[in-house]
Design a protein around this motif. Structure first.
Motif, PDB file in Angstrom:
ATOM      1  N   ALA B 289       0.834  -1.204   0.000  1.00 36.13           N
ATOM      2  CA  ALA B 289       0.000   0.000   0.000  1.00 36.13           C
ATOM      3  C   ALA B 289       0.871   1.257   0.000  1.00 36.13           C
ATOM      4  O   ALA B 289       0.565   2.227  -0.693  1.00 36.13           O
ATOM      5  CB  ALA B 289      -0.929  -0.013   1.208  1.00 36.13           C
ATOM      6  N   SER B 290       1.967   1.225   0.765  1.00 33.61           N
ATOM      7  CA  SER B 290       2.845   2.402   0.809  1.00 33.61           C
ATOM      8  C   SER B 290       3.515   2.629  -0.539  1.00 33.61           C
ATOM      9  O   SER B 290       3.682   3.774  -0.974  1.00 33.61           O
ATOM     10  CB  SER B 290       3.935   2.221   1.873  1.00 33.61           C
ATOM     11  OG  SER B 290       3.372   1.793   3.068  1.00 33.61           O
ATOM     12  N   LEU B 291       3.893   1.530  -1.207  1.00 30.99           N
ATOM     13  CA  LEU B 291       4.532   1.680  -2.513  1.00 30.99           C
ATOM     14  C   LEU B 291       3.549   2.249  -3.536  1.00 30.99           C
ATOM     15  O   LEU B 291       3.919   3.052  -4.382  1.00 30.99           O
ATOM     16  CB  LEU B 291       5.084   0.331  -2.994  1.00 30.99           C
ATOM     17  CG  LEU B 291       6.331  -0.146  -2.252  1.00 30.99           C
ATOM     18  CD1 LEU B 291       6.745  -1.527  -2.715  1.00 30.99           C
ATOM     19  CD2 LEU B 291       7.480   0.824  -2.442  1.00 30.99           C
ATOM     20  N   VAL B 292       2.284   1.822  -3.427  1.00 29.15           N
ATOM     21  CA  VAL B 292       1.260   2.368  -4.326  1.00 29.15           C
ATOM     22  C   VAL B 292       1.144   3.879  -4.122  1.00 29.15           C
ATOM     23  O   VAL B 292       1.097   4.651  -5.076  1.00 29.15           O
ATOM     24  CB  VAL B 292      -0.105   1.675  -4.088  1.00 29.15           C
ATOM     25  CG1 VAL B 292      -1.215   2.401  -4.823  1.00 29.15           C
ATOM     26  CG2 VAL B 292      -0.043   0.230  -4.552  1.00 29.15           C
ATOM     27  N   LEU B 293       1.164   4.301  -2.863  1.00 31.18           N
ATOM     28  CA  LEU B 293       1.086   5.739  -2.563  1.00 31.18           C
ATOM     29  C   LEU B 293       2.304   6.471  -3.107  1.00 31.18           C
ATOM     30  O   LEU B 293       2.179   7.537  -3.711  1.00 31.18           O
ATOM     31  CB  LEU B 293       0.959   5.967  -1.057  1.00 31.18           C
ATOM     32  CG  LEU B 293       0.919   7.439  -0.648  1.00 31.18           C
ATOM     33  CD1 LEU B 293      -0.354   8.096  -1.138  1.00 31.18           C
ATOM     34  CD2 LEU B 293       1.050   7.604   0.846  1.00 31.18           C
ATOM     35  N   LEU B 294       3.472   5.869  -2.908  1.00 31.73           N
ATOM     36  CA  LEU B 294       4.701   6.501  -3.391  1.00 31.73           C
ATOM     37  C   LEU B 294       4.633   6.686  -4.900  1.00 31.73           C
ATOM     38  O   LEU B 294       4.975   7.751  -5.434  1.00 31.73           O
ATOM     39  CB  LEU B 294       5.909   5.653  -2.994  1.00 31.73           C
ATOM     40  CG  LEU B 294       7.262   6.253  -3.362  1.00 31.73           C
ATOM     41  CD1 LEU B 294       7.530   7.509  -2.554  1.00 31.73           C
ATOM     42  CD2 LEU B 294       8.379   5.252  -3.167  1.00 31.73           C
ATOM     43  N   GLY B 295       4.151   5.650  -5.591  1.00 31.68           N
ATOM     44  CA  GLY B 295       4.013   5.747  -7.039  1.00 31.68           C
ATOM     45  C   GLY B 295       3.111   6.894  -7.436  1.00 31.68           C
ATOM     46  O   GLY B 295       3.436   7.670  -8.348  1.00 31.68           O
ATOM     47  N   ALA B 296       1.991   7.043  -6.742  1.00 30.29           N
ATOM     48  CA  ALA B 296       1.046   8.109  -7.060  1.00 30.29           C
ATOM     49  C   ALA B 296       1.665   9.477  -6.782  1.00 30.29           C
ATOM     50  O   ALA B 296       1.471  10.426  -7.549  1.00 30.29           O
ATOM     51  CB  ALA B 296      -0.229   7.937  -6.246  1.00 30.29           C
ATOM     52  N   LEU B 297       2.430   9.578  -5.693  1.00 30.88           N
ATOM     53  CA  LEU B 297       3.069  10.858  -5.361  1.00 30.88           C
ATOM     54  C   LEU B 297       4.080  11.246  -6.431  1.00 30.88           C
ATOM     55  O   LEU B 297       4.166  12.412  -6.823  1.00 30.88           O
ATOM     56  CB  LEU B 297       3.754  10.763  -3.997  1.00 30.88           C
ATOM     57  CG  LEU B 297       2.836  10.819  -2.781  1.00 30.88           C
ATOM     58  CD1 LEU B 297       3.594  10.451  -1.530  1.00 30.88           C
ATOM     59  CD2 LEU B 297       2.241  12.208  -2.643  1.00 30.88           C
ATOM     60  N   ILE B 298       4.826  10.248  -6.910  1.00 30.11           N
ATOM     61  CA  ILE B 298       5.803  10.547  -7.959  1.00 30.11           C
ATOM     62  C   ILE B 298       5.067  10.984  -9.220  1.00 30.11           C
ATOM     63  O   ILE B 298       5.495  11.908  -9.918  1.00 30.11           O
ATOM     64  CB  ILE B 298       6.720   9.325  -8.208  1.00 30.11           C
ATOM     65  CG1 ILE B 298       7.625   9.132  -6.978  1.00 30.11           C
ATOM     66  CG2 ILE B 298       7.567   9.525  -9.458  1.00 30.11           C
ATOM     67  CD1 ILE B 298       8.436   7.872  -7.007  1.00 30.11           C
ATOM     68  N   GLY B 299       3.925  10.352  -9.484  1.00 24.08           N
ATOM     69  CA  GLY B 299       3.108  10.768 -10.621  1.00 24.08           C
ATOM     70  C   GLY B 299       2.680  12.220 -10.490  1.00 24.08           C
ATOM     71  O   GLY B 299       2.706  12.982 -11.459  1.00 24.08           O
TER      72      GLY B 299
END
Lengths: 231, 412
Positions: B289-299
């Motif tokens: 879940a944290s990696l998914v959030l990180l991906g979205a933040l980078i987006g």
């Protein structure tokens, strides 16, 4: 007491890279009195933009001093240079003067935000300028992106003059206008400069406009003027 | 001015901004639901039993005893004699006791023989007592109380008759059909194994097994006398003590009991150690879940960075008007903040909505009780983390705007 000059440049030297000879600007001495309207001409790429950026305090000369109203701009801190520009210099560019998604009123507010005057005074001044530049007050609520180029340029002048700057720097403001609009635009501008008792620096490559101004300055006399090395 | 500018500039780019918000919403939704379910699963699991100080059974593994006495999973290795139970139930430090006798089932649901003390003293969750949705506790030998899930799945109501089966398989050939039980009560949902159990009296259990030997019914069917219904053995028992200070003392006494090999466990501690065996799964979920959030933040950072190119003139105009490079930095950060905040709020609302839909299913299938409050708490906990992460990631476009403001010339 003699009146202090609007612009005074002494022994000024600027180059982009300390080791390169390119885009070198050297001004041994330049003095512009208050109320003068100066037409600066020269081909594109000749250093006109550099001069504007030096006067605006965005670029700093490697040598020499640039004074506006006896304030040595290049000796001010970053913060003070930005504040000085906000209150004492108005700028109008070739195009893209307005932020497209803001209304005309908000675009003007971007500048008057820095003014020390009260809201009512600023509103009166704005409406007066709009009227003088033949702009319908109805456009205030329209987004800038909906205006014609000519309207945008006139709004840009309203915004540049709203804080009653001592110096107005105008860079090729007419290049996007047709020749009829060009002359009437310059006339409107000069009327406002006179009314505001400001000094005008009008930069253009179009020498047919030169006759409107009190003084002409060839930018090329500052470029590669190798003999004027600073002391 | 700063706020208005940020807001209007986001509105002007509404399509890409909305897509970014959507992407962030999905990721925050995932993170928030994983966190909420993780926390709630742990919470309801470790509170399957509360207020019980000791669980006592035949000597076996701690987890094994917990599994069969509380979760009704697995088969007890041995029984506890009635004498031993009486011995400890009447110990002066014991306030109350609940006997447990397992071995029968009803259509796949475990039947638990116990006493009415169970309804009075058993606690789950935050020391909650069992309550009756319908009816009341058993009174007669052949009365039964069923958990809410049993009632719901099998469509039972108070006064229905049910037949218990010998053994725990859902299709048993040896049924106690000579002694049907009458349902006297249905318990309210608890989110614990209680919901999936049928409770009868110890005497009821004895009565249906009266003529049985070795798992088979004997042909002569004599009617049992009341005094014959005293059980000889039970599976396990729960103890509540007068003072918790005596817990370890009594635990030692039970573990060192000479007459019979017994074992006493602390249910809370054993539940925690059982949960920690499962915790690597929850940690992997959290990591994903944290990696998914990180991906979205980078987006989001990328979206802002790309927008800087088309906003070059805009930033230059602001500089010409006298706005400082720090203003451009703050402008980009506020835009990132508004996007993250909008995404967090819409994730919160969608989680509330989906919780409203999935609440019953989660409780039934997994015994996870989602409360509005738990989601709000989780949201308030996650929000600053999301905003700080968004600030850190948005440093990339914000610093880039700052540097652009510092170095870019005003030639438009």
């Amino acid at each position: 007491m003699t009146q202090c000059p609007a612009i005074q440049i002494e022994n000024c030297q600027f180059r982009y890279h300390p080791d390169s000879d390119k885009a070198l600007l050297q001004i041994a001495h330049l003095r512009v009195e208050k109320g003068e309207t100066v037409f600066v001409y020269g081909p594109s790429g000749s250093g006109k933009s550099t001069l504007l950026n030096l006067l605006a305090g965005i670029l700093l000369p490697q040598q020499g001093n640039i004074s506006l109203d006896n304030v040595i701009v290049n000796r001010l801190s970053h913060r003070k240079r930005d504040a000085f520009r906000a209150r004492h210099i108005g700028m109008v560019f070739q195009r893209f003067n307005l932020i497209p998604y803001l209304t005309v009123a908000d675009n003007i507010k971007l500048a008057s935000h820095f003014s020390l005057r009260d809201k009512q005074y600023l509103q009166q001044r704005r409406d007066g300028l709009l009227n003088a530049l033949q702009l319908d007050p109805e456009i205030l609520m329209r987004p800038a992106s909906q205006l014609s180029v000519g309207q945008q340029q006139r709004v840009a002048i309203v915004r540049a003059l709203i804080n009653e700057p001592e110096l107005l720097i105008v860079d090729e403001p007419t290049s996007a206008l047709d020749s009829d609009a060009r002359d009437s635009f310059v006339d409107l501008l000069l009327d406002q400069i006179k009314a505001a008792q400001a000094t005008l620096l009008f930069v253009s490559h179009d020498r047919s406009l030169a006759r409107h101004f009190s003084r002409q300055l060839d930018i090329q006399s500052f470029v590669d003027a190798g003999e004027n090395h600073a002391v | 001015m700063l706020f208005k500018l940020a807001w209007k500039s986001l509105l002007a780019r509404r399509v890409s901004v909305l897509l970014t918000i959507l992407m962030m919403t999905v990721s925050i939704f995932v993170l928030l639901s994983v966190e909420t379910i993780r926390y709630q699963a742990k919470d309801s699991f470790t509170k399957t039993v509360s207020g019980v100080d000791l669980i006592v059974g035949a000597r076996t593994g701690q987890v094994n005893l917990l599994l069969y006495s509380v979760f009704h999973i697995g088969v007890p290795t041995n029984n506890v004699s009635w004498q031993s139970y009486q011995e400890f139930a009447t110990n002066p430090s014991v306030a109350w006791s609940i006997p447990i006798s397992l071995g029968d089932s009803h259509r796949g649901y475990r039947v638990v023989g116990t006493s009415t003390d169970f309804f009075e003293f058993f606690r789950f969750g935050n020391k909650q007592t069992l309550t009756f949705q319908h009816g009341k506790a058993f009174n007669e030998h052949f009365d039964a109380v069923i958990g809410s899930e049993v009632a719901k799945q099998l469509g039972y109501q108070v006064d229905d008759a049910i037949v218990l089966a010998h053994g725990i398989a859902s299709t048993s050939f040896s049924k106690h059909d000579d002694h049907p039980f009458k349902i006297t009560g249905i318990l309210a949902p608890t989110g614990t194994p209680v919901d999936q159990s049928v409770y009868v009296s110890l005497q009821g259990i004895e009565a249906i097994h009266f003529n049985w030997q070795g798992g088979v019914r004997m042909p002569d069917t004599a009617t049992p006398e009341l005094e014959d219904l005293q059980p000889e053995t039970i599976t396990a028992f729960m103890l509540g003590l007068n003072s918790r200070i005596q817990t370890f003392n009594l635990q030692r006494q039970i573990n060192e009991y000479r007459q019979e090999p017994l074992q006493a466990i602390l249910p809370g501690a054993t539940l925690m150690s059982l949960w920690s065996m499962l915790s690597s799964v929850e940690q992997i979920l959290l990591l994903i879940a944290s990696l998914v959030l990180l991906g979205a933040l980078i987006g989001m950072a990328n979206m802002l960075l790309v927008s800087m190119r088309e906003r070059r003139h805009e930033l230059s105009v602001l500089r010409a008007l006298g706005y400082r490079p720090g203003f451009l930095f703050a402008l980009l950060q506020i835009e990132a903040l508004l996007i993250s905040l909008a995404a967090a709020i819409s994730a919160f609302i969608s989680l509330q909505l989906s919780m409203y839909v999935l609440k019953d299913w989660l409780l039934q299938e997994y015994g996870i009780l989602l409360t509005r409050l738990s989601i709000i708490n989780e949201f308030l906990f996650m929000l600053p983390i999301v905003l700080i992460a968004s600030f850190l990631v948005a440093l990339i476009p914000a610093i880039s705007a700052y540097r652009q403001g510092l170095h870019q010339q005003l030639n438009l």
